[in-house]
Design a protein around this motif. Structure first.
Motif, PDB file in Angstrom:
ATOM      1  N   VAL A  33       0.792  -1.181   0.095  1.00  0.00           N
ATOM      2  CA  VAL A  33      -0.028  -0.008  -0.075  1.00  0.00           C
ATOM      3  C   VAL A  33       1.038   1.216   0.189  1.00  0.00           C
ATOM      4  N   LEU A  34       0.994   1.917  -1.069  1.00  0.00           N
ATOM      5  CA  LEU A  34       1.532   2.969  -1.446  1.00  0.00           C
ATOM      6  C   LEU A  34       0.877   4.341  -0.947  1.00  0.00           C
ATOM      7  N   GLY A  35       1.204   4.990   0.200  1.00  0.00           N
ATOM      8  CA  GLY A  35       0.260   6.000   0.932  1.00  0.00           C
ATOM      9  C   GLY A  35      -0.727   5.574   1.783  1.00  0.00           C
ATOM     10  N   GLY A  58       5.069   4.197   3.229  1.00  0.00           N
ATOM     11  CA  GLY A  58       4.594   5.572   3.476  1.00  0.00           C
ATOM     12  C   GLY A  58       5.731   6.662   3.498  1.00  0.00           C
ATOM     13  N   ASN A  59       5.260   7.666   3.973  1.00  0.00           N
ATOM     14  CA  ASN A  59       6.389   8.762   3.951  1.00  0.00           C
ATOM     15  C   ASN A  59       7.603   8.650   5.059  1.00  0.00           C
ATOM     16  N   LYS A  60       6.898   7.892   6.294  1.00  0.00           N
ATOM     17  CA  LYS A  60       7.831   7.883   7.322  1.00  0.00           C
ATOM     18  C   LYS A  60       8.889   6.797   7.114  1.00  0.00           C
ATOM     19  N   LYS A  96      -3.011  11.195  -2.193  1.00  0.00           N
ATOM     20  CA  LYS A  96      -3.667  12.096  -2.488  1.00  0.00           C
ATOM     21  C   LYS A  96      -3.255  12.335  -3.947  1.00  0.00           C
ATOM     22  N   VAL A  97      -4.225  12.834  -4.926  1.00  0.00           N
ATOM     23  CA  VAL A  97      -4.169  13.039  -6.530  1.00  0.00           C
ATOM     24  C   VAL A  97      -2.898  13.544  -6.750  1.00  0.00           C
ATOM     25  N   TRP A  98      -2.831  14.668  -6.097  1.00  0.00           N
ATOM     26  CA  TRP A  98      -1.512  15.315  -6.199  1.00  0.00           C
ATOM     27  C   TRP A  98      -0.146  15.124  -5.904  1.00  0.00           C
ATOM     28  N   MET A 120      -6.192   4.614  -6.377  1.00  0.00           N
ATOM     29  CA  MET A 120      -7.387   4.855  -5.816  1.00  0.00           C
ATOM     30  C   MET A 120      -7.340   6.149  -5.156  1.00  0.00           C
ATOM     31  N   HIS A 121      -7.667   7.255  -5.889  1.00  0.00           N
ATOM     32  CA  HIS A 121      -7.984   8.613  -5.307  1.00  0.00           C
ATOM     33  C   HIS A 121      -8.976   9.383  -6.128  1.00  0.00           C
ATOM     34  N   ASN A 122      -9.638  10.423  -5.447  1.00  0.00           N
ATOM     35  CA  ASN A 122     -10.458  11.452  -6.170  1.00  0.00           C
ATOM     36  C   ASN A 122      -9.752  12.102  -7.236  1.00  0.00           C
ATOM     37  N   GLY A 123     -10.460  12.470  -8.067  1.00  0.00           N
ATOM     38  CA  GLY A 123     -10.011  13.448  -9.294  1.00  0.00           C
ATOM     39  C   GLY A 123      -9.719  12.495 -10.475  1.00  0.00           C
ATOM     40  N   THR A 145     -16.329   4.751  -2.305  1.00  0.00           N
ATOM     41  CA  THR A 145     -17.030   5.607  -1.500  1.00  0.00           C
ATOM     42  C   THR A 145     -17.211   5.492   0.050  1.00  0.00           C
ATOM     43  N   HIS A 146     -16.142   4.498   0.543  1.00  0.00           N
ATOM     44  CA  HIS A 146     -15.777   4.302   1.767  1.00  0.00           C
ATOM     45  C   HIS A 146     -15.444   5.718   2.537  1.00  0.00           C
ATOM     46  N   GLY A 147     -15.687   5.682   3.814  1.00  0.00           N
ATOM     47  CA  GLY A 147     -15.254   7.000   4.288  1.00  0.00           C
ATOM     48  C   GLY A 147     -14.178   6.447   5.361  1.00  0.00           C
ATOM     49  N   PHE A 149     -11.161   8.095   8.331  1.00  0.00           N
ATOM     50  CA  PHE A 149     -10.490   9.420   8.841  1.00  0.00           C
ATOM     51  C   PHE A 149      -9.244   8.975   9.872  1.00  0.00           C
ATOM     52  N   ARG A 150      -8.235   9.856   9.823  1.00  0.00           N
ATOM     53  CA  ARG A 150      -7.019   9.113  10.886  1.00  0.00           C
ATOM     54  C   ARG A 150      -7.108  10.362  11.945  1.00  0.00           C
ATOM     55  N   PRO A 151      -7.751   9.849  12.897  1.00  0.00           N
ATOM     56  CA  PRO A 151      -7.659  10.703  14.141  1.00  0.00           C
ATOM     57  C   PRO A 151      -6.232  10.950  14.655  1.00  0.00           C
TER      58      PRO A 151
HETATM   59  N1  LIG Z   1     -10.578   9.400   3.415  1.00  0.00           N
HETATM   60  C1  LIG Z   1     -11.673   9.283   2.765  1.00  0.00           C
HETATM   61  O1  LIG Z   1     -12.799   9.129   3.403  1.00  0.00           O
HETATM   62  C2  LIG Z   1     -11.730   9.226   1.126  1.00  0.00           C
HETATM   63  C3  LIG Z   1     -12.746   8.635   0.518  1.00  0.00           C
HETATM   64  C4  LIG Z   1     -12.915   8.351  -0.836  1.00  0.00           C
HETATM   65  C5  LIG Z   1     -11.753   8.860  -1.435  1.00  0.00           C
HETATM   66  N2  LIG Z   1     -10.730   9.319  -0.907  1.00  0.00           N
HETATM   67  C6  LIG Z   1      -9.568   9.841  -1.685  1.00  0.00           C
HETATM   68  O2  LIG Z   1      -8.431   9.014  -1.536  1.00  0.00           O
HETATM   69  C7  LIG Z   1      -7.277   9.585  -1.689  1.00  0.00           C
HETATM   70  C8  LIG Z   1      -6.403   9.456  -0.393  1.00  0.00           C
HETATM   71  O3  LIG Z   1      -7.092  10.079   0.832  1.00  0.00           O
HETATM   72  P1  LIG Z   1      -7.024   9.961   2.250  1.00  0.00           P
HETATM   73  O4  LIG Z   1      -8.050  10.543   3.024  1.00  0.00           O
HETATM   74  O5  LIG Z   1      -6.465   8.618   2.617  1.00  0.00           O
HETATM   75  O6  LIG Z   1      -5.450  11.055   2.306  1.00  0.00           O
HETATM   76  P2  LIG Z   1      -4.342  10.904   3.372  1.00  0.00           P
HETATM   77  O7  LIG Z   1      -4.868  10.508   4.754  1.00  0.00           O
HETATM   78  O8  LIG Z   1      -3.759  12.242   3.280  1.00  0.00           O
HETATM   79  O9  LIG Z   1      -3.460   9.728   2.847  1.00  0.00           O
HETATM   80  C9  LIG Z   1      -2.395   9.888   2.035  1.00  0.00           C
HETATM   81  C10 LIG Z   1      -1.088   9.163   2.527  1.00  0.00           C
HETATM   82  O10 LIG Z   1      -0.040   9.202   1.619  1.00  0.00           O
HETATM   83  C11 LIG Z   1       0.986   9.310   2.230  1.00  0.00           C
HETATM   84  N3  LIG Z   1       2.048   9.929   1.312  1.00  0.00           N
HETATM   85  C12 LIG Z   1       1.977  11.121   0.753  1.00  0.00           C
HETATM   86  N4  LIG Z   1       3.231  11.527  -0.239  1.00  0.00           N
HETATM   87  C13 LIG Z   1       3.792  10.053  -0.061  1.00  0.00           C
HETATM   88  C14 LIG Z   1       4.794   9.511  -0.812  1.00  0.00           C
HETATM   89  N5  LIG Z   1       5.527  10.283  -1.809  1.00  0.00           N
HETATM   90  N6  LIG Z   1       5.319   8.277  -0.614  1.00  0.00           N
HETATM   91  C15 LIG Z   1       4.638   7.552   0.298  1.00  0.00           C
HETATM   92  N7  LIG Z   1       3.691   7.902   1.143  1.00  0.00           N
HETATM   93  C16 LIG Z   1       3.102   9.256   0.822  1.00  0.00           C
HETATM   94  C17 LIG Z   1       0.500  10.516   3.021  1.00  0.00           C
HETATM   95  O11 LIG Z   1       1.575  10.790   4.235  1.00  0.00           O
HETATM   96  P3  LIG Z   1       1.611  11.899   5.185  1.00  0.00           P
HETATM   97  O12 LIG Z   1       0.657  11.459   6.272  1.00  0.00           O
HETATM   98  O13 LIG Z   1       3.068  11.987   5.757  1.00  0.00           O
HETATM   99  O14 LIG Z   1       1.090  13.134   4.409  1.00  0.00           O
HETATM  100  C18 LIG Z   1      -0.640   9.992   3.624  1.00  0.00           C
HETATM  101  O15 LIG Z   1      -0.349   8.914   4.680  1.00  0.00           O
HETATM  102  C19 LIG Z   1      -7.687  11.140  -1.971  1.00  0.00           C
HETATM  103  O16 LIG Z   1      -7.702  11.179  -3.233  1.00  0.00           O
HETATM  104  C20 LIG Z   1      -8.932  11.011  -1.347  1.00  0.00           C
HETATM  105  O17 LIG Z   1      -9.858  12.328  -2.068  1.00  0.00           O
HETATM  106  C21 LIG Z   1     -10.599   9.560   0.372  1.00  0.00           C
END
Ligand SMILES: NC(=O)c1ccc[n+]([C@@H]2O[C@H](COP(=O)([O-])OP(=O)(O)OC[C@H]3O[C@@H](n4cnc5c(N)ncnc54)[C@H](OP(=O)(O)O)[C@@H]3O)[C@@H](O)[C@H]2O)c1
Length: 322
Positions: A33-35, A58-60, A96-98, A120-123, A145-147, A149-151
């Motif tokens: 899982v990348l990210g 991950g980033n860590k 995230k998409v960017w 798997m991302h939005n956009g 469409t799962h939700g 949240f990382r507290p």
């Molecule tokens: N959360 C939701 O409920 C949900 C639902 C549907 C769709 N989405 C979509 O899914 C995508 C992810 O959303 P999310 O809420 O899961 O975002 P998120 O919590 O910010 O997760 C992104 C993860 O990627 C890590 N990351 C960033 N750059 C990286 C790199 N170069 N190498 C490795 N890891 C890296 C981030 O690390 P850091 O923590 O260090 O930044 C973070 O852990 C988005 O497009 C969002 O719109 C989310």
């Protein structure tokens, strides 16, 4: 709950011959899982519980990382293990998409060319931009469409049950329909969609209507049901439908508008990701949501003034915050 070690279900009729020998041989898939943020952590936990060998990238920089789903015991994963990358059958990209380009560049050299990449991302538009880097792989797109949240850094809450659609981005991925069964066993419901770009466009329209407005107004999704927003939402959706149609996708304005209104009601108490990104002064996904729409509109010579105005307002907020 499926106990750890359970062998997942495969539908042999959907099974890709290309990958069968690798996956049947080990009875489970090697998945990175990348990210591993909110959505990635959720999938990492459910895929591991379904019996797969899951590791994180991950980033860590630490070599292991644990994730706790709600108040359940934390689960330990390998992190940033290049051997796991070289043995991976699937890399699930949930940044995230960017962040896609920056995340994919350093790992791609370690992957076998048969390794599936699932974004798997939005956009939209991020995978097109990096396709030259990944074209030798089966490339899949997914929308969920799962939700989640990382507290806190090592914890994830599953805030809403949803559905996930997966489909092929390139020809090499056309034979990967079986992956929908694999994911469905881990975290239902997952469907294979032969026309995943149509599904992504429909999600994009919903995002164009809800995300910028909630980011600008700093309101919950439900507030967009108020009369004062209806003209803007109708115009946003109408412009989106014109671009979709011109781009060769099916789009009925009234159906799209009904979908947007249903999502506003169903997610009334939610704060959209763009609301949160603006609130916490983070980069938003606007360039790949409304920005993608504007890009396609420009190519196709379609006027999109209302979306352009919302785009500018979010960009102004991003600039003032950075
Ligand atoms: N959360 C939701 O409920 C949900 C639902 C549907 C769709 N989405 C979509 O899914 C995508 C992810 O959303 P999310 O809420 O899961 O975002 P998120 O919590 O910010 O997760 C992104 C993860 O990627 C890590 N990351 C960033 N750059 C990286 C790199 N170069 N190498 C490795 N890891 C890296 C981030 O690390 P850091 O923590 O260090 O930044 C973070 O852990 C988005 O497009 C969002 O719109 C989310």
């Amino acid at each position: 709950m499926v106990p750890i070690g359970t062998i997942f279900y495969f539908n042999p009729f959907h099974f890709s011959l290309c990958f069968a020998h690798r996956i049947l041989g080990t009875k489970s898939m090697n998945i990175v899982v990348l990210g591993p943020g909110a959505i990635g952590s959720l999938w990492a936990i459910h895929l591991k519980k379904a019996g797969h060998n899951v590791s994180l990238w991950g980033n860590k920089t630490q070599s292991t990382d644990s994730i706790q789903l709600e108040d359940k015991p934390p689960i330990l994963f390998d992190n940033r293990n290049t051997q796991a990358l070289s043995q991976a059958d699937l890399v699930l990209v949930t940044v995230k998409v960017w962040q896609v380009e920056h995340a994919i560049k350093p790992i791609i050299q370690h992957l076998d060319s048969d390794c599936m990449l699932m974004f798997m991302h939005n956009g939209m538009g991020a995978v097109d931009r990096i396709y030259h880097l990944v074209e030798q792989h089966p490339v899949l797109l997914a929308t969920t469409t799962h939700g989640a949240f990382r507290p806190s850094a090592n914890r994830v809450n599953h805030t809403g049950l949803g559905q996930t659609q997966v489909g092929a981005f390139n020809d090499k991925a056309q034979q990967c329909e079986f992956i929908a069964d694999v994911l469905n066993h881990a975290q239902p419901e997952v469907f294979w969609n032969q026309n995943i770009k149509q599904a992504l466009w429909q999600k994009l329209v919903v995002n164009c209507a809800i995300n910028p407005l909630t980011g600008i107004e700093q309101c919950q999704n439900g507030q967009l049901a108020n009369q004062e927003y209806q003209t803007t939402i109708e115009k946003v959706v109408s412009e989106c439908a014109d671009v979709m149609n011109a781009d060769g996708f099916k789009a009925d304005k009234q159906t799209l508008l009904d979908t947007v209104r249903k999502v506003i009601v169903a997610t009334g108490k939610n704060y959209s990701s763009m609301y949160q990104d603006v609130f916490y002064n983070r980069t938003t996904e606007i360039d790949f949501i409304t920005g993608y729409l504007l890009e396609r509109a420009k190519c196709l010579h379609i006027a999109t003034p209302v979306n352009a105005e919302l785009y500018q307002q979010i960009k102004a907020k991003e600039l003032s915050e950075n």
